[in-house]
Design a protein around this motif. Structure first.
Motif, PDB file in Angstrom:
ATOM      1  N   ARG A 111      -4.271  -1.822 -10.997  1.00  0.00           N
ATOM      2  CA  ARG A 111      -5.292  -2.464 -10.365  1.00  0.00           C
ATOM      3  C   ARG A 111      -5.077  -3.843 -10.136  1.00  0.00           C
ATOM      4  N   GLU A 112      -4.673  -4.591 -11.108  1.00  0.00           N
ATOM      5  CA  GLU A 112      -4.107  -6.266 -10.717  1.00  0.00           C
ATOM      6  C   GLU A 112      -3.272  -6.327  -9.747  1.00  0.00           C
ATOM      7  N   ALA A 113      -2.080  -5.565  -9.710  1.00  0.00           N
ATOM      8  CA  ALA A 113      -0.984  -5.616  -8.768  1.00  0.00           C
ATOM      9  C   ALA A 113      -1.599  -5.093  -7.152  1.00  0.00           C
ATOM     10  N   LEU A 114      -2.430  -4.248  -7.015  1.00  0.00           N
ATOM     11  CA  LEU A 114      -3.008  -3.788  -5.973  1.00  0.00           C
ATOM     12  C   LEU A 114      -4.085  -4.767  -5.604  1.00  0.00           C
ATOM     13  N   LEU A 115      -4.797  -5.359  -6.346  1.00  0.00           N
ATOM     14  CA  LEU A 115      -5.520  -6.515  -5.924  1.00  0.00           C
ATOM     15  C   LEU A 115      -4.762  -7.568  -5.426  1.00  0.00           C
ATOM     16  N   ASP A 116      -3.474  -7.979  -5.781  1.00  0.00           N
ATOM     17  CA  ASP A 116      -2.893  -9.192  -5.483  1.00  0.00           C
ATOM     18  C   ASP A 116      -2.283  -8.629  -3.944  1.00  0.00           C
ATOM     19  N   LEU A 117      -1.673  -7.357  -3.987  1.00  0.00           N
ATOM     20  CA  LEU A 117      -1.179  -6.675  -2.636  1.00  0.00           C
ATOM     21  C   LEU A 117      -2.066  -7.019  -1.571  1.00  0.00           C
ATOM     22  N   LEU A 118      -3.487  -6.788  -1.762  1.00  0.00           N
ATOM     23  CA  LEU A 118      -4.492  -6.752  -0.636  1.00  0.00           C
ATOM     24  C   LEU A 118      -5.049  -8.173  -0.291  1.00  0.00           C
ATOM     25  N   ASP A 119      -4.827  -9.102  -1.359  1.00  0.00           N
ATOM     26  CA  ASP A 119      -5.151 -10.608  -0.992  1.00  0.00           C
ATOM     27  C   ASP A 119      -5.098 -11.043   0.128  1.00  0.00           C
ATOM     28  N   VAL A 130      -5.470  -9.462   2.921  1.00  0.00           N
ATOM     29  CA  VAL A 130      -5.454  -8.409   3.726  1.00  0.00           C
ATOM     30  C   VAL A 130      -6.817  -7.676   3.894  1.00  0.00           C
ATOM     31  N   VAL A 131      -7.593  -7.512   2.913  1.00  0.00           N
ATOM     32  CA  VAL A 131      -8.902  -7.028   2.840  1.00  0.00           C
ATOM     33  C   VAL A 131      -9.754  -7.865   2.353  1.00  0.00           C
ATOM     34  N   GLY A 132     -10.854  -8.089   3.077  1.00  0.00           N
ATOM     35  CA  GLY A 132     -11.806  -9.367   2.730  1.00  0.00           C
ATOM     36  C   GLY A 132     -12.525  -9.059   1.359  1.00  0.00           C
ATOM     37  N   GLY A 133     -12.908 -10.216   0.907  1.00  0.00           N
ATOM     38  CA  GLY A 133     -13.688 -10.550  -0.143  1.00  0.00           C
ATOM     39  C   GLY A 133     -13.108 -10.886  -1.512  1.00  0.00           C
ATOM     40  N   ARG A 134     -13.974 -11.046  -2.539  1.00  0.00           N
ATOM     41  CA  ARG A 134     -13.351 -11.863  -4.016  1.00  0.00           C
ATOM     42  C   ARG A 134     -12.674 -10.619  -4.460  1.00  0.00           C
ATOM     43  N   ARG A 135     -12.178 -11.091  -5.591  1.00  0.00           N
ATOM     44  CA  ARG A 135     -11.422 -10.148  -6.378  1.00  0.00           C
ATOM     45  C   ARG A 135     -12.404  -8.930  -7.018  1.00  0.00           C
ATOM     46  N   TYR A 136     -13.430  -9.434  -7.139  1.00  0.00           N
ATOM     47  CA  TYR A 136     -14.544  -8.122  -7.644  1.00  0.00           C
ATOM     48  C   TYR A 136     -15.523  -8.112  -6.937  1.00  0.00           C
ATOM     49  N   ALA A 137     -16.306  -6.887  -6.921  1.00  0.00           N
ATOM     50  CA  ALA A 137     -17.253  -6.714  -6.257  1.00  0.00           C
ATOM     51  C   ALA A 137     -17.244  -6.763  -4.578  1.00  0.00           C
ATOM     52  N   SER A 138     -16.063  -6.479  -3.943  1.00  0.00           N
ATOM     53  CA  SER A 138     -15.927  -6.918  -2.796  1.00  0.00           C
ATOM     54  C   SER A 138     -15.164  -5.422  -2.018  1.00  0.00           C
ATOM     55  N   ALA A 139     -15.154  -5.594  -0.733  1.00  0.00           N
ATOM     56  CA  ALA A 139     -14.384  -4.542  -0.148  1.00  0.00           C
ATOM     57  C   ALA A 139     -12.987  -4.454  -0.588  1.00  0.00           C
ATOM     58  N   ARG A 140     -12.206  -5.731  -1.091  1.00  0.00           N
ATOM     59  CA  ARG A 140     -11.023  -5.443  -1.578  1.00  0.00           C
ATOM     60  C   ARG A 140     -11.143  -4.842  -3.234  1.00  0.00           C
ATOM     61  N   SER A 141     -12.107  -4.948  -3.842  1.00  0.00           N
ATOM     62  CA  SER A 141     -12.199  -4.435  -5.144  1.00  0.00           C
ATOM     63  C   SER A 141     -12.233  -2.786  -4.996  1.00  0.00           C
ATOM     64  N   LYS A 142     -13.136  -2.532  -4.145  1.00  0.00           N
ATOM     65  CA  LYS A 142     -13.738  -1.107  -3.616  1.00  0.00           C
ATOM     66  C   LYS A 142     -12.224  -0.570  -3.165  1.00  0.00           C
ATOM     67  N   THR A 143     -11.752  -0.860  -2.231  1.00  0.00           N
ATOM     68  CA  THR A 143     -10.315  -0.264  -1.757  1.00  0.00           C
ATOM     69  C   THR A 143      -9.351   0.003  -2.972  1.00  0.00           C
ATOM     70  N   VAL A 144      -9.286  -0.932  -3.828  1.00  0.00           N
ATOM     71  CA  VAL A 144      -8.375  -0.843  -4.877  1.00  0.00           C
ATOM     72  C   VAL A 144      -8.779   0.277  -5.766  1.00  0.00           C
ATOM     73  N   THR A 145     -10.259   0.399  -6.118  1.00  0.00           N
ATOM     74  CA  THR A 145     -10.551   1.351  -6.813  1.00  0.00           C
ATOM     75  C   THR A 145     -10.429   2.902  -6.214  1.00  0.00           C
TER      76      THR A 145
END
Length: 247
Positions: A37-45, A47-62
């Motif tokens: 999860r942490e690696a993918l959050l970094d990858l999408l930083d 690229v997909v909008g939003g903060r690290r948590y409770a955002s489109a980026r976080s939902k995509t990583v989920t």
């Protein structure tokens, strides 16, 4: 799948193929769920909008982590077999692995794939409006269902499984990818696990509408050798496939 399989959509973000490739690579590298999860959050930083948590980026990583992170009960064996096959298939064949894992992780993905496949069988094209309408019939007329169905279809196009003929009208990308051997068995496992039927006649399984991007080669004698499946005979010559409790 249980009767409440349609309670949670889950797959509600557009997922690019390269992100699935990254997730699969982390799974093969034996990263924990949290590490993935942490690696993918970094990858999408960025690229997909939003903060690290409770955002489109976080939902995509989920979504990515549920597909490849080993968190869906009952899919441990499927994930292990998919990871074992990863180094031995090319980029095009890996799409079948991502597809199988997505089917198993998300009943919503499985239902949309089935709807698209049936439309393609009927008329060789799948208009987005028809896909959404049929999805709503299964999952309820919620705004989130409308948007998620479209994102699943757009993801399928991103993976090279659909091509958009005109605005909102899709056709199967040709030619279909031929899958056989262990790859076909993994796809079959995903189809059964993610579907509504716990037992599927073999002829229906190889032509399952949710497997529309693929030409599946499966034989009963191959399945009988695997601990993953149980084969029962109905009538004189109909083999019915289910998942073994040993899988």
């Amino acid at each position: 799948m249980s009767a409440d399989r349609r309670k949670v959509l889950g797959f509600d973000q557009r997922i690019r193929l390269e992100w699935l490739e990254a997730a699969a690579g982390h799974a093969a590298g034996e990263k924990s769920y949290d590490e993935m999860r942490e690696a993918l959050l970094d990858l999408l930083d960025g690229v997909v909008g939003g903060r690290r948590y409770a955002s489109a980026r976080s939902k995509t990583v989920t979504v990515l982590c549920r597909v490849w992170g080993g968190v869906v009960p009952g899919t441990e064996g499927l994930r292990k077999r998919a990871i074992e096959v990863l180094p031995h298939v090319d980029a095009a064949e890996r799409v079948a692995l991502h597809w199988a894992m997505s089917l198993a992780a998300y009943p919503f993905f499985a239902d949309v794939a089935t709807i698209v496949g049936r439309l393609l069988e009927l008329q060789d094209e799948a208009p987005m409006a028809h896909i959404v309408r049929r999805t709503v019939e299964l999952w309820g007329d919620r705004e989130k269902v409308h948007g998620a169905a479209q994102k699943v279809v757009r993801s399928m196009a991103d993976w090279g499984c659909l091509t958009e003929l005109s605005k909102g009208v899709f056709r199967r990308r040709a030619p279909q990818l031929n899958v056989r051997g262990e790859l076909a068995a993994i796809l079959a496992e995903g189809l059964i696990f993610g579907g509504e039927q716990s037992a599927v006649p073999l002829p229906q399984l190889v032509r399952h509408p949710a497997a529309f991007p693929f030409q599946v080669e499966l034989h009963a004698h191959d399945l009988r050798r695997a601990q993953t499946f149980e084969i029962s005979r109905q009538g004189l010559d109909l083999d019915v496939v289910s998942l073994s409790g040993r899988a």
